[in-house]
Motif scaffolding. Structure first.
Motif, PDB file in Angstrom:
ATOM      1  N   UNK A  75     -23.984  70.178  26.165  1.00 42.44           N
ATOM      2  CA  UNK A  75     -22.804  70.441  26.999  1.00 42.44           C
ATOM      3  C   UNK A  75     -22.708  71.950  27.199  1.00 42.44           C
ATOM      4  N   UNK A  76     -23.028  72.369  28.410  1.00 42.94           N
ATOM      5  CA  UNK A  76     -23.111  73.794  28.729  1.00 42.94           C
ATOM      6  C   UNK A  76     -21.698  74.285  29.080  1.00 42.94           C
ATOM      7  N   UNK A  77     -21.247  75.307  28.349  1.00 42.09           N
ATOM      8  CA  UNK A  77     -19.834  75.685  28.463  1.00 42.09           C
ATOM      9  C   UNK A  77     -18.982  74.690  27.686  1.00 42.09           C
ATOM     10  N   UNK A  78     -19.570  74.176  26.614  1.00 39.80           N
ATOM     11  CA  UNK A  78     -18.926  73.092  25.855  1.00 39.80           C
ATOM     12  C   UNK A  78     -17.827  73.544  24.922  1.00 39.80           C
ATOM     13  N   UNK A  79     -17.458  74.824  24.967  1.00 38.28           N
ATOM     14  CA  UNK A  79     -16.390  75.313  24.088  1.00 38.28           C
ATOM     15  C   UNK A  79     -14.996  75.201  24.720  1.00 38.28           C
ATOM     16  N   UNK A  80     -14.928  74.878  26.007  1.00 38.80           N
ATOM     17  CA  UNK A  80     -13.626  74.716  26.672  1.00 38.80           C
ATOM     18  C   UNK A  80     -13.127  73.284  26.526  1.00 38.80           C
ATOM     19  N   UNK A  81     -11.904  73.022  26.990  1.00 35.53           N
ATOM     20  CA  UNK A  81     -11.321  71.685  26.785  1.00 35.53           C
ATOM     21  C   UNK A  81     -12.095  70.539  27.441  1.00 35.53           C
ATOM     22  N   UNK A  82     -12.654  70.761  28.630  1.00 38.93           N
ATOM     23  CA  UNK A  82     -13.394  69.669  29.273  1.00 38.93           C
ATOM     24  C   UNK A  82     -14.637  69.324  28.450  1.00 38.93           C
ATOM     25  N   UNK A  83     -15.351  70.352  28.004  1.00 38.86           N
ATOM     26  CA  UNK A  83     -16.579  70.131  27.224  1.00 38.86           C
ATOM     27  C   UNK A  83     -16.304  69.525  25.866  1.00 38.86           C
ATOM     28  N   UNK A  84     -15.304  70.052  25.161  1.00 39.43           N
ATOM     29  CA  UNK A  84     -15.024  69.511  23.823  1.00 39.43           C
ATOM     30  C   UNK A  84     -14.533  68.066  23.924  1.00 39.43           C
ATOM     31  N   UNK A  85     -13.822  67.775  25.016  1.00 38.95           N
ATOM     32  CA  UNK A  85     -13.284  66.414  25.176  1.00 38.95           C
ATOM     33  C   UNK A  85     -14.379  65.367  25.311  1.00 38.95           C
ATOM     34  N   UNK A  86     -15.335  65.600  26.212  1.00 36.91           N
ATOM     35  CA  UNK A  86     -16.412  64.600  26.352  1.00 36.91           C
ATOM     36  C   UNK A  86     -17.294  64.598  25.101  1.00 36.91           C
ATOM     37  N   UNK A  87     -17.492  65.786  24.519  1.00 39.81           N
ATOM     38  CA  UNK A  87     -18.310  65.870  23.295  1.00 39.81           C
ATOM     39  C   UNK A  87     -17.706  65.005  22.195  1.00 39.81           C
ATOM     40  N   UNK A  88     -16.390  65.118  22.022  1.00 45.90           N
ATOM     41  CA  UNK A  88     -15.714  64.356  20.971  1.00 45.90           C
ATOM     42  C   UNK A  88     -15.885  62.853  21.201  1.00 45.90           C
ATOM     43  N   UNK A  89     -15.658  62.433  22.436  1.00 44.69           N
ATOM     44  CA  UNK A  89     -15.724  60.996  22.724  1.00 44.69           C
ATOM     45  C   UNK A  89     -17.145  60.464  22.556  1.00 44.69           C
ATOM     46  N   UNK A  90     -18.137  61.235  22.979  1.00 42.41           N
ATOM     47  CA  UNK A  90     -19.521  60.768  22.843  1.00 42.41           C
ATOM     48  C   UNK A  90     -19.996  60.857  21.392  1.00 42.41           C
ATOM     49  N   UNK A  91     -19.537  61.869  20.664  1.00 41.84           N
ATOM     50  CA  UNK A  91     -19.909  61.949  19.244  1.00 41.84           C
ATOM     51  C   UNK A  91     -19.366  60.722  18.519  1.00 41.84           C
ATOM     52  N   UNK A  92     -18.143  60.332  18.850  1.00 41.98           N
ATOM     53  CA  UNK A  92     -17.574  59.125  18.227  1.00 41.98           C
ATOM     54  C   UNK A  92     -18.354  57.876  18.606  1.00 41.98           C
ATOM     55  N   UNK A  93     -18.968  57.899  19.787  1.00 37.63           N
ATOM     56  CA  UNK A  93     -19.740  56.739  20.256  1.00 37.63           C
ATOM     57  C   UNK A  93     -21.178  56.760  19.721  1.00 37.63           C
ATOM     58  N   UNK A  94     -21.498  57.764  18.891  1.00 43.61           N
ATOM     59  CA  UNK A  94     -22.822  57.793  18.268  1.00 43.61           C
ATOM     60  C   UNK A  94     -23.852  58.647  18.984  1.00 43.61           C
ATOM     61  N   UNK A  95     -23.439  59.335  20.047  1.00 41.06           N
ATOM     62  CA  UNK A  95     -24.380  60.206  20.760  1.00 41.06           C
ATOM     63  C   UNK A  95     -24.622  61.491  19.957  1.00 41.06           C
ATOM     64  N   UNK A  96     -25.783  62.086  20.163  1.00 42.88           N
ATOM     65  CA  UNK A  96     -26.110  63.368  19.531  1.00 42.88           C
ATOM     66  C   UNK A  96     -25.733  64.483  20.502  1.00 42.88           C
ATOM     67  N   UNK A  97     -24.859  65.372  20.058  1.00 38.99           N
ATOM     68  CA  UNK A  97     -24.267  66.366  20.958  1.00 38.99           C
ATOM     69  C   UNK A  97     -24.684  67.783  20.557  1.00 38.99           C
ATOM     70  N   UNK A  98     -25.040  68.575  21.554  1.00 38.45           N
ATOM     71  CA  UNK A  98     -25.248  70.017  21.345  1.00 38.45           C
ATOM     72  C   UNK A  98     -24.197  70.743  22.192  1.00 38.45           C
ATOM     73  N   UNK A  99     -23.365  71.524  21.525  1.00 34.85           N
ATOM     74  CA  UNK A  99     -22.390  72.340  22.260  1.00 34.85           C
ATOM     75  C   UNK A  99     -23.073  73.641  22.655  1.00 34.85           C
ATOM     76  N   UNK A 100     -22.999  73.976  23.947  1.00 35.29           N
ATOM     77  CA  UNK A 100     -23.560  75.235  24.427  1.00 35.29           C
ATOM     78  C   UNK A 100     -22.456  76.240  24.709  1.00 35.29           C
ATOM     79  N   UNK A 101     -22.799  77.507  24.486  1.00 33.03           N
ATOM     80  CA  UNK A 101     -21.855  78.598  24.762  1.00 33.03           C
ATOM     81  C   UNK A 101     -22.663  79.847  25.074  1.00 33.03           C
ATOM     82  N   UNK A 102     -22.002  80.835  25.695  1.00 31.74           N
ATOM     83  CA  UNK A 102     -22.688  82.123  25.873  1.00 31.74           C
ATOM     84  C   UNK A 102     -22.891  82.804  24.532  1.00 31.74           C
ATOM     85  N   UNK A 103     -22.101  82.412  23.527  1.00 32.48           N
ATOM     86  CA  UNK A 103     -22.194  82.984  22.174  1.00 32.48           C
ATOM     87  C   UNK A 103     -22.549  81.875  21.189  1.00 32.48           C
ATOM     88  N   UNK A 104     -23.701  82.010  20.528  1.00 30.66           N
ATOM     89  CA  UNK A 104     -24.134  80.962  19.589  1.00 30.66           C
ATOM     90  C   UNK A 104     -23.076  80.682  18.521  1.00 30.66           C
TER      91      UNK A 104
END
Ligand SMILES: NC(=O)c1ccc[n+]([C@@H]2O[C@H](COP(=O)([O-])OP(=O)(O)OC[C@H]3O[C@@H](n4cnc5c(N)ncnc54)[C@H](OP(=O)(O)O)[C@@H]3O)[C@@H](O)[C@H]2O)c1
Length: 236
Positions: free
Chosen positions: A16-45
């Motif tokens: 999820x590129x730009x995954x530190x904002x609310x839209x990115x964290x929201x889908x990340x959370x829902x997919x992580x709960x569904x068993x998906x493997x998530x990588x949060x992307x940011x300009x800052x590691x």
């Protein structure tokens, strides 16, 4: 080749590129709960790692969430989800281009809100290519399929625990990529996914978000959309 949506999710992480904002964290959370493997992307590691840790804790034991700088995240996945403000979209996609592998799919949730240039969030900007997603499609490497989706989901609700009450309209010129994005959308409780046709229809779906923001301001809520009157097989 489009990643196989039926394959083991650990074998096909979602970045999820730009995954530190609310839209990115929201889908990340829902997919992580569904068993998906998530990588949060940011300009800052470091910011990506901190955000990943928070999502991991919220999603519960067994959730697979890590964080990386955006280009490392792109290189580590072949399903990419772009959740950045419109003003940063084009420059970021250009910068990440060398890290995006042929055969990847890029799901773009960007909305060209006028807020990007100091205007109102309830208005959109005209985009030369027709939509933010079509702009992305012009910038990605060859053999990368762009899908437009998730524009109309409330990030506030995604970051909570309750099921959503919203349909996701998915637009792409690649039917297989669209199918994969619809399968991912349907993993979010309360969400139905619909094939919205070609990528050019993203223009209309992106505009709906500005309307929903205006409704939220006026009525103090978290508006979503439901498309009615279609047979059940349309929501697959
Ligand atoms: N919020 C919603 O309810 C919602 C719903 C549907 C669609 N959308 C759309 O999804 C996108 C993201 O929404 P959001 O509310 O999560 O946005 P946001 O919080 O403003 O930005 C998301 C992330 O993008 C990165 N970013 C910010 N400016 C950037 C720039 N100029 N260049 C590169 N990266 C930048 C930041 O991450 P780092 O600083 O960590 O790199 C930031 O945390 C937007 O296009 C929005 O219209 C939002």
């Amino acid at each position: 080749m489009i990643p196989d949506s039926s394959a083991d999710s650990a074998a096909r992480p979602i970045a999820i590129i730009g995954g530190t904002g609310p839209a990115g964290t929201g889908v990340a959370l829902r997919w992580a709960r569904a068993g998906e493997t998530i990588i949060i992307g940011s300009r800052e590691a470091q910011r990506a790692e901190q955000t990943a840790k928070i999502i991991q804790q919220k999603a519960g034991p067994g959730a697979k969430v890590s964080g990386m700088e955006n280009s490392a995240a792109c290189a580590a996945a072949n399903i990419l989800v772009l959740t950045v403000p419109f003003e940063g979209q084009a420059a970021l996609v250009k910068q990440l281009k060398p890290a995006i592998a042929p055969g990847s799919i890029l799901i773009d949730a960007t909305v060209p809100l006028a807020a990007s240039v100091g205007g109102r969030a309830s208005r959109t900007l005209g985009v030369w290519q027709g939509s933010a997603a079509q702009q992305t499609a012009e910038l990605v490497p060859e053999k990368v399929s762009v899908v437009a989706a998730f524009h109309n989901l409330s990030a506030d609700l995604l970051n909570g625990d309750a099921p959503l009450d919203c349909d996701v309209i998915v637009c792409s010129d690649d039917p297989e990529a669209s199918r994969l994005a619809r399968q991912l959308a349907a993993k979010i409780p309360g969400v139905r996914a619909l094939d919205g046709g070609k990528l050019e229809n993203a223009r209309i779906v992106e505009q709906i978000t500005a309307l929903l923001i205006g409704l939220n301001i006026r009525h103090k809520g978290h508006a979503g959309i439901r498309i009615t009157g279609l047979p059940p097989q349309a929501y697959r």
